[in-house]
Every structure is written in C-alpha cells, then in structure tokens.
Design an enzyme around this catalytic site. Structure first.
Site, PDB file in Angstrom:
ATOM      1  N   CYS A   3      26.357  88.760  -8.405  1.00 58.90           N
ATOM      2  CA  CYS A   3      27.143  88.053  -9.425  1.00 58.90           C
ATOM      3  C   CYS A   3      26.509  86.699  -9.741  1.00 58.90           C
ATOM      4  CB  CYS A   3      28.577  87.843  -8.960  1.00 58.90           C
ATOM      5  SG  CYS A   3      29.477  89.366  -8.602  1.00 58.90           S
ATOM      6  N   CYS A   6      23.876  85.963 -12.618  1.00 54.84           N
ATOM      7  CA  CYS A   6      24.316  85.691 -13.995  1.00 54.84           C
ATOM      8  C   CYS A   6      25.162  84.417 -14.065  1.00 54.84           C
ATOM      9  CB  CYS A   6      25.143  86.843 -14.536  1.00 54.84           C
ATOM     10  SG  CYS A   6      24.225  88.357 -14.836  1.00 54.84           S
ATOM     11  N   HIS A   7      25.958  84.203 -13.052  1.00 57.14           N
ATOM     12  CA  HIS A   7      26.930  83.104 -13.062  1.00 57.14           C
ATOM     13  C   HIS A   7      26.428  81.931 -12.230  1.00 57.14           C
ATOM     14  CE1 HIS A   7      29.750  85.707 -15.081  1.00 57.14           C
ATOM     15  NE2 HIS A   7      29.514  86.639 -14.169  1.00 57.14           N
ATOM     16  N   CYS A  38      32.376  93.684 -15.412  1.00 62.52           N
ATOM     17  CA  CYS A  38      31.057  93.148 -15.059  1.00 62.52           C
ATOM     18  C   CYS A  38      30.356  94.042 -14.042  1.00 62.52           C
ATOM     19  CB  CYS A  38      31.181  91.727 -14.510  1.00 62.52           C
ATOM     20  SG  CYS A  38      31.415  90.486 -15.790  1.00 62.52           S
ATOM     21  N   CYS A 101      63.489  89.200 -16.555  1.00 65.92           N
ATOM     22  CA  CYS A 101      62.753  88.152 -15.828  1.00 65.92           C
ATOM     23  C   CYS A 101      63.327  86.788 -16.199  1.00 65.92           C
ATOM     24  CB  CYS A 101      61.274  88.180 -16.201  1.00 65.92           C
ATOM     25  SG  CYS A 101      60.435  89.767 -16.036  1.00 65.92           S
ATOM     26  N   CYS A 104      66.403  85.262 -14.264  1.00 73.74           N
ATOM     27  CA  CYS A 104      66.124  84.595 -12.982  1.00 73.74           C
ATOM     28  C   CYS A 104      65.271  83.346 -13.189  1.00 73.74           C
ATOM     29  CB  CYS A 104      65.403  85.537 -12.026  1.00 73.74           C
ATOM     30  SG  CYS A 104      66.463  86.802 -11.316  1.00 73.74           S
ATOM     31  N   HIS A 105      64.127  83.508 -13.868  1.00 79.80           N
ATOM     32  CA  HIS A 105      63.110  82.464 -13.883  1.00 79.80           C
ATOM     33  C   HIS A 105      63.298  81.401 -14.950  1.00 79.80           C
ATOM     34  CE1 HIS A 105      60.995  84.541 -10.733  1.00 79.80           C
ATOM     35  NE2 HIS A 105      61.107  85.669 -11.426  1.00 79.80           N
ATOM     36  N   ARG A 142      53.234  91.199  -7.374  1.00 79.68           N
ATOM     37  CA  ARG A 142      54.450  90.400  -7.472  1.00 79.68           C
ATOM     38  C   ARG A 142      55.332  90.913  -8.605  1.00 79.68           C
ATOM     39  NH1 ARG A 142      58.041  89.529  -5.300  1.00 79.68           N
ATOM     40  NH2 ARG A 142      59.488  87.950  -5.934  1.00 79.68           N
ATOM     41  N   CYS A 146      59.162  92.452  -8.359  1.00 74.90           N
ATOM     42  CA  CYS A 146      60.321  92.014  -9.155  1.00 74.90           C
ATOM     43  C   CYS A 146      60.985  93.206  -9.850  1.00 74.90           C
ATOM     44  CB  CYS A 146      59.919  90.959 -10.183  1.00 74.90           C
ATOM     45  SG  CYS A 146      59.664  89.319  -9.490  1.00 74.90           S
TER      46      CYS A 146
END
Length: 185
Positions: A3, A6-7, A38, A101, A104-105, A142, A146
């Site tokens: 990786c 290239c990076h 990639c 969602c 609650c949030h 996650r 939920c």
C-alpha cells in the site's frame, strides 16, 4: 505491491473525507470498500471480509492517520442522493419496537438506556474497540446492533444503505475530530 508504494503520504486526513463518491464508478465508498477496491485494482489481491481482523486493522490504520483532522464529507453533487437515503433511514421507524435512529440519537441523547448513555450517533471513532465486543468492530457492526436492538432485520455488512447512513452520520459530525480507534462501552 505494498500500500505504501502508492500512498507515500501515509493517507493523512483521508478518513475525514469518507464516505465519498468514487470518481470512476460514481458509487459511494466507505473506507472498507476503498481498501478492498485498491486491493483488487492495484494489488491483484482478494477482497477482505467485513469484520475480518485484517480489514478492521487496515481500516483502523488508515483512519488513525487522520486523528485530529476535522470531519468534512461532501454531501453535494453525486453524494446528495446518498446523503438523503442515509437521512431517510435514520428517520424511519423500524422493527417490532417501531423506533427510528433519530428517536434515540436526536431526541434522547445523553439519557440512559440499559445502563448506557445514549450518544448522538457519531462514528468519528470507528472502527472502535467496544467493551461488549472485546475487540474492534466496524460502524456497520454497530448499525446492525442497533437494528437488532429495535428488533429489525439488520442489513448485510457493506450494504449500500449502511454506507449511506455512514455518510449522513459523518455530515452530522462535521467539524468533530477523527479519533480512531476509539474505545466505547
């Protein structure tokens, strides 16, 4: 081919701009999908499975290069439809408990639910180490938790709708710092 070949910039700040629309395909990519693309395009390696230790480790590494960078995803142009889809999912009631969602949030953040403090639903620490998981987990894990919590059918890891939700939540977190990997209860 590594990786790093290239990076050379070590991907500094990249996670603060994801999810983003891929310029080649026009599809919405989160970091996991970008890593897998990639691997396929530039390394001739197979895709890594969602929630695999290897993909979680690479995602955490890439995201960790953006610690302290402010989240600033694009929600205009080609990203606008994905943003709207993510917002719609966030606001739609689902499951046997008929909860969204947002209930609650947005309406109850800071209050307690089964011994936990309800968050505002920001994903700036994912992948995160959650005590209940005893390991790293992706934002899709996650989101699936939920959905299961409201007794809705969870989507598959890597589902386009969950990536749209990621974009919506990243836009809500605009200006917050990336803090990956975080620790959550």
């Amino acid at each position: 081919k590594a990786c790093a070949s290239c990076h050379t910039d070590k991907l500094v700040g990249v996670a603060a701009r994801y999810p983003a629309v891929d310029s080649k395909t026009g599809e919405l990519f989160n970091i996991e999908r970008r890593i897998n693309t990639c691997r396929d395009d530039h390394q001739s390696l197979p895709e890594l499975d969602y929630e695999s230790e290897d993909l979680l480790a690479l995602t955490a590494y890439v995201s960790n290069q953006s610690i302290g960078h402010k989240i600033g995803v694009s929600v205009t142009g080609a990203a606008a439809k994905h943003y709207k889809a993510g917002e719609q999912y966030f606001r739609t009631r689902r499951g046997q408990f008929n909860l969204s969602c947002s209930q609650c949030h947005n309406e109850n953040w800071g209050k307690r639910l089964r011994g936990d403090t309800i968050s505002q639903g920001h994903l700036n620490g994912f992948p995160a180490y959650r005590l209940e998981w005893q390991g790293l987990g992706s934002s899709h894990r996650r989101l699936r938790d939920c959905d299961l919590g409201v007794r809705a059918e969870p989507l598959d890891f890597g589902d386009e709708t969950y990536i749209s939700v990621e974009l919506y939540l990243a836009a809500r977190a605009k200006g917050l710092n990336v803090e990956t990997p975080a620790i959550r209860r």
